[in-house]
Design a protein around this motif. Structure first.
Motif, PDB file in Angstrom:
ATOM      1  N   THR A   1     -43.536  26.466  59.550  1.00 42.95           N
ATOM      2  CA  THR A   1     -42.510  25.619  60.140  1.00 42.95           C
ATOM      3  C   THR A   1     -42.881  24.151  59.962  1.00 42.95           C
ATOM      4  N   ASN A   2     -41.917  23.256  60.236  1.00 42.31           N
ATOM      5  CA  ASN A   2     -42.130  21.858  59.872  1.00 42.31           C
ATOM      6  C   ASN A   2     -41.418  20.910  60.826  1.00 42.31           C
ATOM      7  N   GLY A   3     -41.870  20.850  62.062  1.00 44.11           N
ATOM      8  CA  GLY A   3     -41.307  19.886  62.995  1.00 44.11           C
ATOM      9  C   GLY A   3     -41.797  18.484  62.692  1.00 44.11           C
ATOM     10  N   LEU A   4     -40.909  17.508  62.822  1.00 46.04           N
ATOM     11  CA  LEU A   4     -41.265  16.127  62.506  1.00 46.04           C
ATOM     12  C   LEU A   4     -41.837  15.364  63.684  1.00 46.04           C
ATOM     13  N   GLU A   5     -41.757  15.938  64.862  1.00 46.07           N
ATOM     14  CA  GLU A   5     -42.319  15.311  66.057  1.00 46.07           C
ATOM     15  C   GLU A   5     -42.871  16.424  66.938  1.00 46.07           C
ATOM     16  N   GLY A   6     -43.600  16.046  67.975  1.00 51.90           N
ATOM     17  CA  GLY A   6     -44.166  17.054  68.855  1.00 51.90           C
ATOM     18  C   GLY A   6     -43.112  17.771  69.663  1.00 51.90           C
ATOM     19  N   GLY A   7     -43.438  18.973  70.119  1.00 48.54           N
ATOM     20  CA  GLY A   7     -42.551  19.707  71.012  1.00 48.54           C
ATOM     21  C   GLY A   7     -41.718  20.756  70.293  1.00 48.54           C
ATOM     22  N   PHE A   8     -41.179  21.688  71.083  1.00 42.38           N
ATOM     23  CA  PHE A   8     -40.424  22.805  70.517  1.00 42.38           C
ATOM     24  C   PHE A   8     -39.044  22.388  70.024  1.00 42.38           C
ATOM     25  N   ASN A   9     -38.537  21.261  70.464  1.00 46.37           N
ATOM     26  CA  ASN A   9     -37.201  20.824  70.070  1.00 46.37           C
ATOM     27  C   ASN A   9     -37.235  19.776  68.959  1.00 46.37           C
ATOM     28  N   ALA A  10     -38.350  19.680  68.246  1.00 50.69           N
ATOM     29  CA  ALA A  10     -38.483  18.678  67.189  1.00 50.69           C
ATOM     30  C   ALA A  10     -37.529  18.973  66.044  1.00 50.69           C
ATOM     31  N   PRO A  11     -36.965  17.924  65.422  1.00 51.14           N
ATOM     32  CA  PRO A  11     -36.136  18.156  64.234  1.00 51.14           C
ATOM     33  C   PRO A  11     -36.985  18.682  63.091  1.00 51.14           C
ATOM     34  N   SER A  12     -36.371  19.483  62.239  1.00 48.02           N
ATOM     35  CA  SER A  12     -37.107  20.091  61.125  1.00 48.02           C
ATOM     36  C   SER A  12     -37.149  19.161  59.929  1.00 48.02           C
ATOM     37  N   GLY A  13     -38.287  19.158  59.250  1.00 51.70           N
ATOM     38  CA  GLY A  13     -38.425  18.399  58.011  1.00 51.70           C
ATOM     39  C   GLY A  13     -38.197  19.238  56.775  1.00 51.70           C
ATOM     40  N   GLY A  14     -37.645  20.451  56.952  1.00 52.51           N
ATOM     41  CA  GLY A  14     -37.395  21.308  55.793  1.00 52.51           C
ATOM     42  C   GLY A  14     -38.646  22.050  55.370  1.00 52.51           C
ATOM     43  N   ASN A  15     -38.727  22.354  54.066  1.00 55.25           N
ATOM     44  CA  ASN A  15     -39.854  23.129  53.553  1.00 55.25           C
ATOM     45  C   ASN A  15     -41.181  22.407  53.715  1.00 55.25           C
ATOM     46  N   CYS A  16     -42.221  23.185  53.974  1.00 50.42           N
ATOM     47  CA  CYS A  16     -43.586  22.677  53.918  1.00 50.42           C
ATOM     48  C   CYS A  16     -44.096  22.772  52.484  1.00 50.42           C
ATOM     49  N   ALA A  17     -45.223  22.096  52.222  1.00 48.05           N
ATOM     50  CA  ALA A  17     -45.729  22.019  50.855  1.00 48.05           C
ATOM     51  C   ALA A  17     -47.205  22.342  50.785  1.00 48.05           C
ATOM     52  N   GLY A  18     -47.622  22.745  49.604  1.00 46.71           N
ATOM     53  CA  GLY A  18     -49.016  22.768  49.190  1.00 46.71           C
ATOM     54  C   GLY A  18     -49.100  21.964  47.910  1.00 46.71           C
ATOM     55  N   TYR A  19     -50.301  21.594  47.499  1.00 42.96           N
ATOM     56  CA  TYR A  19     -50.454  20.734  46.321  1.00 42.96           C
ATOM     57  C   TYR A  19     -51.485  21.300  45.359  1.00 42.96           C
TER      58      TYR A  19
END
Length: 242
Positions: free
Chosen positions: A109-127
């Protein structure tokens, strides 16, 4: 290529004259390094959780790379100059100085801020970071390191990352609870067909405290030839010399 682990998912990767810092988070029990001690050329973030971006604001003189949603959010929060922000996406390869960085997805998952109601930043990444441009022609002179990010086990490790991006070494999360645990991470190491594997994302918080011997045993149980390197915090290795 020199690698340094600063605990949790925080790594420095030096390729030629280019220093890349991944997921800066120095408030963890494995490191004695302060964020201000480092001067990276590039900062890559895998996703927006606080334990991966907490110290991004220390590096506004560096180039910030990641998915457009995450780096856009961080650039606004920390006043990065527009020219210092590189948003790219899954499957894309960007040249940062002497390094070629290919982004691959991570299952998390990818919340942009702390907490359960954080907006999502979409896909997570690896490099996947290499000193040569990735091609389908095997290059025995290249050195390639895969930072898997926060992820579960993915068949893409077996079907795409291992056979086509051909990492020599991988840093894999092993702490369980929020990511893969030792068993699934060991399968990942086998699927990736890497020569060297480094456990990360463990012992930072009580839910992810593990005995790393379990990971060593699980890797051996897969029949993989990968050598497990359990680093101390702030420890560096020369990947070409292993």
């Amino acid at each position: 290529m020199e690698l340094t682990w600063y605990g949790h998912a925080t790594w420095s990767v030096s390729v030629g004259d280019t220093d890349i810092l991944i997921d800066p988070f120095f408030d963890n029990p494995k490191t004695d390094t302060a964020a201000a001690d480092l001067e990276p050329d590039v900062v890559l973030v895998t996703h927006g959780h606080d334990d991966h971006v907490a110290d991004v604001g220390e590096y506004t003189d560096a180039t910030l790379g990641g998915t457009p949603e995450v780096v856009g959010h961080l650039a606004e929060e920390h006043d990065f100059a527009e020219d210092d922000v590189v948003g790219f996406n899954l499957g894309g390869t960007v040249e940062f100085g002497d390094a070629y960085v290919t982004m691959h997805r991570a299952d998390h998952t990818n919340g942009l801020e702390g907490g359960f109601n954080a907006p999502s930043g979409g896909n997570c990444a690896g490099y996947v970071i290499s000193d040569t441009v990735p091609t389908q022609v095997a290059d025995e002179d290249s050195t390639t390191f895969y930072h898997a990010g926060d992820t579960g086990l993915m068949t893409e490790m077996r079907e795409v990352i291992g056979p086509y991006l051909e990492p020599d070494a991988a840093a894999l999360p092993v702490g369980d609870h929020f990511t893969m645990g030792p068993m699934q991470a060991a399968v990942a190491a086998d699927w990736l067909d890497v020569e060297h594997v480094f456990p990360m994302h463990y012992d930072t918080f009580p839910p992810i405290e593990i005995d790393t011997d379990r990971f060593v045993e699980e890797v051996a149980a897969t029949g993989s030839d990968a050598e497990v390197h359990v680093l101390d915090g702030d420890e560096s290795v020369d990947l070409d010399g292993l």
